[in-house]
Design a protein around this motif. Structure first.
Motif, PDB file in Angstrom:
ATOM      1  N   MET A   1       0.840  -1.182   0.000  1.00  0.00           N
ATOM      2  CA  MET A   1       0.000   0.000   0.000  1.00  0.00           C
ATOM      3  C   MET A   1       0.881   1.241   0.000  1.00  0.00           C
ATOM      4  O   MET A   1       1.909   1.280   0.660  1.00  0.00           O
ATOM      5  N   VAL A   2       0.468   2.227  -0.734  1.00  0.00           N
ATOM      6  CA  VAL A   2       1.244   3.458  -0.842  1.00  0.00           C
ATOM      7  C   VAL A   2       1.277   4.188   0.500  1.00  0.00           C
ATOM      8  O   VAL A   2       0.348   4.098   1.300  1.00  0.00           O
ATOM      9  N   GLU A   3       2.377   4.878   0.732  1.00  0.00           N
ATOM     10  CA  GLU A   3       2.525   5.686   1.935  1.00  0.00           C
ATOM     11  C   GLU A   3       2.694   7.140   1.513  1.00  0.00           C
ATOM     12  O   GLU A   3       3.455   7.448   0.591  1.00  0.00           O
ATOM     13  N   ALA A   4       1.976   8.038   2.195  1.00  0.00           N
ATOM     14  CA  ALA A   4       2.056   9.468   1.900  1.00  0.00           C
ATOM     15  C   ALA A   4       1.996  10.243   3.211  1.00  0.00           C
ATOM     16  O   ALA A   4       1.410   9.785   4.191  1.00  0.00           O
ATOM     17  N   TRP A   5       2.612  11.436   3.212  1.00  0.00           N
ATOM     18  CA  TRP A   5       2.653  12.252   4.420  1.00  0.00           C
ATOM     19  C   TRP A   5       2.858  13.709   4.044  1.00  0.00           C
ATOM     20  O   TRP A   5       3.288  14.038   2.941  1.00  0.00           O
ATOM     21  N   TYR A   6       2.551  14.599   5.009  1.00  0.00           N
ATOM     22  CA  TYR A   6       2.850  16.014   4.826  1.00  0.00           C
ATOM     23  C   TYR A   6       4.337  16.226   5.017  1.00  0.00           C
ATOM     24  O   TYR A   6       4.957  15.621   5.888  1.00  0.00           O
ATOM     25  N   MET A   7       4.899  17.104   4.187  1.00  0.00           N
ATOM     26  CA  MET A   7       6.338  17.341   4.177  1.00  0.00           C
ATOM     27  C   MET A   7       6.735  18.490   5.096  1.00  0.00           C
ATOM     28  O   MET A   7       5.958  19.422   5.300  1.00  0.00           O
ATOM     29  N   ASP A   8       7.978  18.423   5.559  1.00  0.00           N
ATOM     30  CA  ASP A   8       8.553  19.557   6.272  1.00  0.00           C
ATOM     31  C   ASP A   8       9.077  20.565   5.248  1.00  0.00           C
ATOM     32  O   ASP A   8       9.033  20.318   4.044  1.00  0.00           O
ATOM     33  N   GLY A 101      12.670  -0.033  -8.482  1.00  0.00           N
ATOM     34  CA  GLY A 101      13.218   1.125  -7.803  1.00  0.00           C
ATOM     35  C   GLY A 101      12.150   1.898  -7.049  1.00  0.00           C
ATOM     36  O   GLY A 101      11.080   1.367  -6.745  1.00  0.00           O
ATOM     37  N   SER A 102      12.456   3.181  -6.780  1.00  0.00           N
ATOM     38  CA  SER A 102      11.543   3.980  -5.962  1.00  0.00           C
ATOM     39  C   SER A 102      11.838   5.466  -6.121  1.00  0.00           C
ATOM     40  O   SER A 102      12.896   5.864  -6.602  1.00  0.00           O
ATOM     41  N   GLY A 103      10.878   6.264  -5.703  1.00  0.00           N
ATOM     42  CA  GLY A 103      11.008   7.714  -5.754  1.00  0.00           C
ATOM     43  C   GLY A 103       9.813   8.366  -5.075  1.00  0.00           C
ATOM     44  O   GLY A 103       8.979   7.678  -4.466  1.00  0.00           O
ATOM     45  N   TYR A 104       9.739   9.689  -5.197  1.00  0.00           N
ATOM     46  CA  TYR A 104       8.666  10.441  -4.557  1.00  0.00           C
ATOM     47  C   TYR A 104       7.966  11.348  -5.563  1.00  0.00           C
ATOM     48  O   TYR A 104       8.625  12.046  -6.345  1.00  0.00           O
ATOM     49  N   PHE A 105       6.642  11.360  -5.499  1.00  0.00           N
ATOM     50  CA  PHE A 105       5.856  12.409  -6.135  1.00  0.00           C
ATOM     51  C   PHE A 105       5.370  13.317  -5.024  1.00  0.00           C
ATOM     52  O   PHE A 105       4.848  12.834  -4.006  1.00  0.00           O
ATOM     53  N   ASP A 106       5.546  14.609  -5.184  1.00  0.00           N
ATOM     54  CA  ASP A 106       5.024  15.596  -4.245  1.00  0.00           C
ATOM     55  C   ASP A 106       3.886  16.332  -4.934  1.00  0.00           C
ATOM     56  O   ASP A 106       4.018  16.744  -6.096  1.00  0.00           O
ATOM     57  N   SER A 118       5.303   8.301  -1.455  1.00  0.00           N
ATOM     58  CA  SER A 118       6.412   7.378  -1.673  1.00  0.00           C
ATOM     59  C   SER A 118       5.964   6.301  -2.658  1.00  0.00           C
ATOM     60  O   SER A 118       4.984   5.599  -2.423  1.00  0.00           O
ATOM     61  N   MET A 119       6.683   6.190  -3.753  1.00  0.00           N
ATOM     62  CA  MET A 119       6.344   5.239  -4.809  1.00  0.00           C
ATOM     63  C   MET A 119       7.436   4.176  -4.912  1.00  0.00           C
ATOM     64  O   MET A 119       8.625   4.501  -4.934  1.00  0.00           O
ATOM     65  N   GLU A 120       7.002   2.916  -4.983  1.00  0.00           N
ATOM     66  CA  GLU A 120       7.954   1.818  -5.138  1.00  0.00           C
ATOM     67  C   GLU A 120       7.388   0.807  -6.124  1.00  0.00           C
ATOM     68  O   GLU A 120       6.281   0.976  -6.644  1.00  0.00           O
ATOM     69  N   LYS A 121       8.152  -0.232  -6.358  1.00  0.00           N
ATOM     70  CA  LYS A 121       7.788  -1.247  -7.339  1.00  0.00           C
ATOM     71  C   LYS A 121       6.336  -1.699  -7.156  1.00  0.00           C
ATOM     72  O   LYS A 121       5.925  -2.059  -6.061  1.00  0.00           O
ATOM     73  N   GLY A 122       5.579  -1.645  -8.253  1.00  0.00           N
ATOM     74  CA  GLY A 122       4.181  -2.066  -8.253  1.00  0.00           C
ATOM     75  C   GLY A 122       3.179  -0.943  -8.051  1.00  0.00           C
ATOM     76  O   GLY A 122       1.984  -1.133  -8.244  1.00  0.00           O
ATOM     77  N   ASP A 123       3.646   0.244  -7.665  1.00  0.00           N
ATOM     78  CA  ASP A 123       2.747   1.381  -7.449  1.00  0.00           C
ATOM     79  C   ASP A 123       2.462   2.094  -8.763  1.00  0.00           C
ATOM     80  O   ASP A 123       3.379   2.374  -9.541  1.00  0.00           O
ATOM     81  N   MET A 124       1.188   2.386  -8.997  1.00  0.00           N
ATOM     82  CA  MET A 124       0.774   3.152 -10.172  1.00  0.00           C
ATOM     83  C   MET A 124      -0.057   4.332  -9.691  1.00  0.00           C
ATOM     84  O   MET A 124      -0.908   4.179  -8.809  1.00  0.00           O
ATOM     85  N   ILE A 125       0.201   5.493 -10.253  1.00  0.00           N
ATOM     86  CA  ILE A 125      -0.455   6.719  -9.813  1.00  0.00           C
ATOM     87  C   ILE A 125      -0.889   7.550 -11.012  1.00  0.00           C
ATOM     88  O   ILE A 125      -0.236   7.525 -12.053  1.00  0.00           O
ATOM     89  N   THR A 126      -1.997   8.251 -10.830  1.00  0.00           N
ATOM     90  CA  THR A 126      -2.452   9.230 -11.819  1.00  0.00           C
ATOM     91  C   THR A 126      -2.576  10.571 -11.115  1.00  0.00           C
ATOM     92  O   THR A 126      -3.298  10.686 -10.115  1.00  0.00           O
TER      93      THR A 126
END
Length: 179
Positions: A1-8, A101-106, A118-126
């Protein structure tokens, strides 16, 4: 499951997680209110995945390619990483499927605060047309992603401020309707 949070607001390396001290998590419901959609797929079978084909058919994602972002594979790597991290919008939806691999969409929330996804292998986003966003690798410095489009690809980012575009005006209208 994708993880997301508010950034500093730290100016520290963009590839770090940048979680607020309170660790304010963001759930899929809030992302959905921003027009951000998420799927978890089996990236090991992306070439013959009936679930991916169903999503592509239902959402008319007719065009696809694969990009690898790392120093050894991406020409003008440093320049591109900086460009991806500039706050911008697109006139079309941005669809990405992480194959490795992995990375971040803000993305910006309704109060213009940054949410890190936070995006990692298997995550798809629109990400919807008109949303201000940016992308960065995480500290692993590697991602392989499928890029999907409705029709022919349009790569043009419009750096903020870009509020005069119809896509932005429609997105802001969408936000007021989901409030």
């Amino acid at each position: 499951m994708v993880e997301a949070w508010y950034m500093d607001e730290s100016p520290e390396d963009q590839r770090k997680p940048h979680r607020l001290e309170s660790g304010r998590p963001v759930d899929l419901e809030l992302l959905g209110q921003l027009g951000v959609f998420y799927w978890k797929l089996d990236a090991d079978k992306y070439e013959n995945d009936p679930e991916l084909e169903k999503i592509r058919r239902e959402r008319s994602y007719s065009w696809m390619d694969i990009i690898t972002i790392c120093k050894d594979k991406l020409p003008n790597y440093e320049e591109k990483i900086k460009m991806f991290y500039e706050e911008h919008l697109h006139l079309d939806d941005e669809i990405r499927y992480i194959l490795d691999g992995s990375g971040y969409f803000d993305v910006r929330d309704k109060e213009d605060k940054w949410i890190r996804i936070s995006m990692e292998k298997g995550d798809m986003i629109t990400l919807p047309a008109g949303i201000y966003h940016r992308f960065t690798l995480d500290e692993k410095n590697y991602v392989k992603a499928m890029r999907l489009f409705v029709g022919e690809p349009v790569w043009t980012p419009y750096n903020r401020p870009a509020d005069h575009f119809d896509a932005r005006e429609q997105y802001v209208k969408f936000l007021t309707q989901t409030a």
